[in-house]
Design an enzyme around this catalytic site. Structure first.
Site, mmCIF file in Angstrom:
data_model
loop_
_atom_site.group_PDB
_atom_site.id
_atom_site.type_symbol
_atom_site.label_atom_id
_atom_site.label_comp_id
_atom_site.label_asym_id
_atom_site.label_seq_id
_atom_site.Cartn_x
_atom_site.Cartn_y
_atom_site.Cartn_z
ATOM 1 N N HIS A 209 8.953 -47.634 36.611
ATOM 2 C CA HIS A 209 9.351 -46.889 37.813
ATOM 3 C C HIS A 209 9.378 -45.378 37.625
ATOM 4 O O HIS A 209 9.631 -44.659 38.576
ATOM 5 C CB HIS A 209 10.721 -47.363 38.304
ATOM 6 C CG HIS A 209 11.844 -46.885 37.447
ATOM 7 N ND1 HIS A 209 12.146 -47.453 36.239
ATOM 8 C CD2 HIS A 209 12.728 -45.872 37.614
ATOM 9 C CE1 HIS A 209 13.175 -46.817 35.699
ATOM 10 N NE2 HIS A 209 13.552 -45.854 36.513
HETATM 11 C C1 UD1 Z 1 16.597 -43.570 40.240
HETATM 12 C C2 UD1 Z 1 17.059 -42.611 39.156
HETATM 13 C C3 UD1 Z 1 16.496 -43.036 37.801
HETATM 14 C C4 UD1 Z 1 16.824 -44.500 37.530
HETATM 15 C C5 UD1 Z 1 16.312 -45.338 38.690
HETATM 16 C C6 UD1 Z 1 16.563 -46.813 38.520
HETATM 17 C C7 UD1 Z 1 17.372 -40.230 39.701
HETATM 18 C C8 UD1 Z 1 16.764 -38.889 39.599
HETATM 19 N N1 UD1 Z 1 16.581 -41.255 39.387
HETATM 20 O O1 UD1 Z 1 15.181 -43.448 40.349
HETATM 21 O O2 UD1 Z 1 17.072 -42.256 36.795
HETATM 22 O O3 UD1 Z 1 16.205 -44.899 36.336
HETATM 23 O O4 UD1 Z 1 16.970 -44.889 39.883
HETATM 24 O O5 UD1 Z 1 15.995 -47.540 39.564
HETATM 25 O O6 UD1 Z 1 18.533 -40.324 40.059
HETATM 26 N N2 UD1 Z 1 14.004 -47.122 47.254
HETATM 27 C C9 UD1 Z 1 14.158 -48.208 48.074
HETATM 28 N N3 UD1 Z 1 15.348 -48.866 48.042
HETATM 29 C C10 UD1 Z 1 16.370 -48.500 47.238
HETATM 30 C C11 UD1 Z 1 16.200 -47.384 46.404
HETATM 31 C C12 UD1 Z 1 15.007 -46.710 46.422
HETATM 32 O O7 UD1 Z 1 13.254 -48.579 48.802
HETATM 33 O O8 UD1 Z 1 17.425 -49.166 47.259
HETATM 34 C C13 UD1 Z 1 12.705 -46.409 47.246
HETATM 35 C C14 UD1 Z 1 12.677 -45.247 48.207
HETATM 36 O O9 UD1 Z 1 11.411 -45.180 48.760
HETATM 37 C C15 UD1 Z 1 12.908 -44.041 47.314
HETATM 38 C C16 UD1 Z 1 12.251 -44.501 46.017
HETATM 39 O O10 UD1 Z 1 12.446 -45.908 45.966
HETATM 40 O O11 UD1 Z 1 12.356 -42.869 47.821
HETATM 41 C C17 UD1 Z 1 12.837 -43.865 44.806
HETATM 42 O O12 UD1 Z 1 14.258 -44.028 44.803
HETATM 43 P P1 UD1 Z 1 15.202 -42.900 44.150
HETATM 44 O O13 UD1 Z 1 16.620 -43.332 44.239
HETATM 45 O O14 UD1 Z 1 14.845 -41.557 44.667
HETATM 46 O O15 UD1 Z 1 14.741 -42.863 42.644
HETATM 47 P P2 UD1 Z 1 14.395 -44.037 41.618
HETATM 48 O O16 UD1 Z 1 12.945 -43.943 41.329
HETATM 49 O O17 UD1 Z 1 14.950 -45.350 42.030
#
Ligand code: UD1
Length: 368
Positions: A209
């Site tokens: 991820h």
């Molecule tokens: C975040 C953390 C990372 C951690 C990871 C575990 C930061 C900078 N990053 O990254 O350190 O390793 O979580 O998963 O805090 N999304 C969904 N549903 C959700 C959550 C996310 O669809 O419940 C999608 C959204 O499109 C979002 C993307 O995933 O834009 C990324 O989510 P985000 O929380 O920004 O970062 P992660 O890549 O999950």
């Protein structure tokens, strides 16, 4: 320590929940604390959040900040604005933040400015790579925390080198493994491996991820090719993070993976199911932080697709090795041929970290 102390425990994203849960349970069991769970809502999908609350026996959060996704500034800013309101209204005696996600640094900054003591659980980890948002979050959080709970000696050394007074640093060990030990029976009883049509000890688990691996076409295309090559040697289970699924779809790579008979793509799994699958694996391919630690604990070969790690003890003492994406299938072959070093469990990675945290918190509050 006199009287009941109010503690805010901050949970935000998937890797936080298994760190918060053992501490929540240990603080409640102690009886001397009024524990309030604050969920920032950084992760909000059922299978990225609620499934973990259920698996880990966490109650409904007392405060839910509903920040959702966004750019780094949007996410960090929203957490700051919303937690500030909660913290000003509730005035906790102490707030505990965990890990290195955006919410961790955001809440620590709010607390520092409101003069609410803040504790960082999983302090001191450093990759030295400031292109990763997590490294910035770690540096900020550790610089302003009042009490720093580290998982390993490298954490203590990093903090001392950065000028953190020794009296603030307490090595407590790795709390994620407390969650594993608390749920060990349910994990052993989980039948996901059979339901996926796999045999224990004869498959690999994949999680990816990190933006550097999954956001751009070139990196994701190379990884897709390498995973397909690896799957010719060993079947792979790949629970796909929402960010990765979105990018695979956008770059039209999802079809290639779906068409590969050796790769089983699934939605993200809950904690019990996921650990059930990991404990039966012959190898793990990942760019996660937590899995580097869990595989070291379980003595399972781990191929980490990153140029660096903030968890070097998983290499010096454990089963983790860093690899370039282009070397992935060659590394998988090494594991299959039995050419992978085994490791040992680092000190204090023993399932008793939450108890050490509670003792440290009491000592801190007694002197506050
Ligand atoms: C975040 C953390 C990372 C951690 C990871 C575990 C930061 C900078 N990053 O990254 O350190 O390793 O979580 O998963 O805090 N999304 C969904 N549903 C959700 C959550 C996310 O669809 O419940 C999608 C959204 O499109 C979002 C993307 O995933 O834009 C990324 O989510 P985000 O929380 O920004 O970062 P992660 O890549 O999950």
């Amino acid at each position: 320590m006199t009287g009941t102390k109010t503690v805010h425990l901050i949970a935000a994203a998937r890797p936080n929940f298994m760190k918060v849960a053992p501490l929540y349970h240990a603080l409640v069991a102690d009886g001397g604390f009024d524990v309030k769970l604050v969920h920032t809502g950084q992760h909000y999908d059922e299978n990225m959040s609620q499934a973990f609350f259920d698996d880990l026996g966490l109650p409904k959060p007392h405060y839910y900040l509903e920040v959702g996704s966004g750019t780094h500034a949007q996410q960090t800013g929203k957490v700051m604005m919303r937690y500030e309101e909660t913290a000003m209204a509730q005035r906790p005696d102490i707030t505990v933040v965990v890990g290195d996600v955006n919410s961790t640094a955001a809440v620590a900054m709010v607390c520092a400015k409101l003069h609410i003591p803040v504790v960082h659980l999983e302090a001191g980890l450093r990759s030295g790579d400031r292109t990763m948002p997590e490294e910035i979050n770690r540096l900020v959080t550790d610089a302003i925390s009042d009490l720093l709970w580290t998982p390993s000696p490298d954490g203590d050394e990093n903090l001392l080198r950065e000028g953190v007074p020794a009296a603030r640093i307490v090595r407590v060990g790795n709390i994620m493994l407390d969650s594993f030990e608390m749920q060990r029976e349910r994990i052993s009883a989980d039948d996901s491996v059979t339901r996926l049509g796999l045999t224990r000890g004869e498959y690999g688990v994949v999680t990816l991820h990190r933006p550097a691996n999954v956001d751009g076409f070139a990196a994701l295309d190379l990884l897709t090719t390498q995973l397909i090559a690896a799957a010719e040697m060993v079947p792979l289970v790949f629970p796909v993070h929402p960010r990765t699924r979105g990018s695979l779809q956008q770059h039209k790579l999802l079809d290639r993976l779906e068409a590969c008979p050796g790769i089983a793509l699934t939605d993200p799994l809950g904690y019990i199911q996921f650990m059930g699958v990991v404990t039966g694996a012959m190898l793990v391919i990942t760019d996660s932080g937590g899995l580097q630690e869990e595989t070291t604990y379980l003595d399972i070969p781990c191929i980490t697709l990153r140029p660096n790690t903030e968890r070097p003890i998983t290499i010096s003492e454990g089963t983790n090795r860093l690899a370039q994406p282009a070397e992935l299938s060659a590394n998988v072959r090494k594991v299959i041929q039995g050419e992978w070093p085994s490791g040992r469990r680092p000190e204090y990675w023993d399932g008793n970290t939450a108890l050490r945290c509670v003792a440290s918190l009491k000592a801190y509050l007694a002197n506050a």
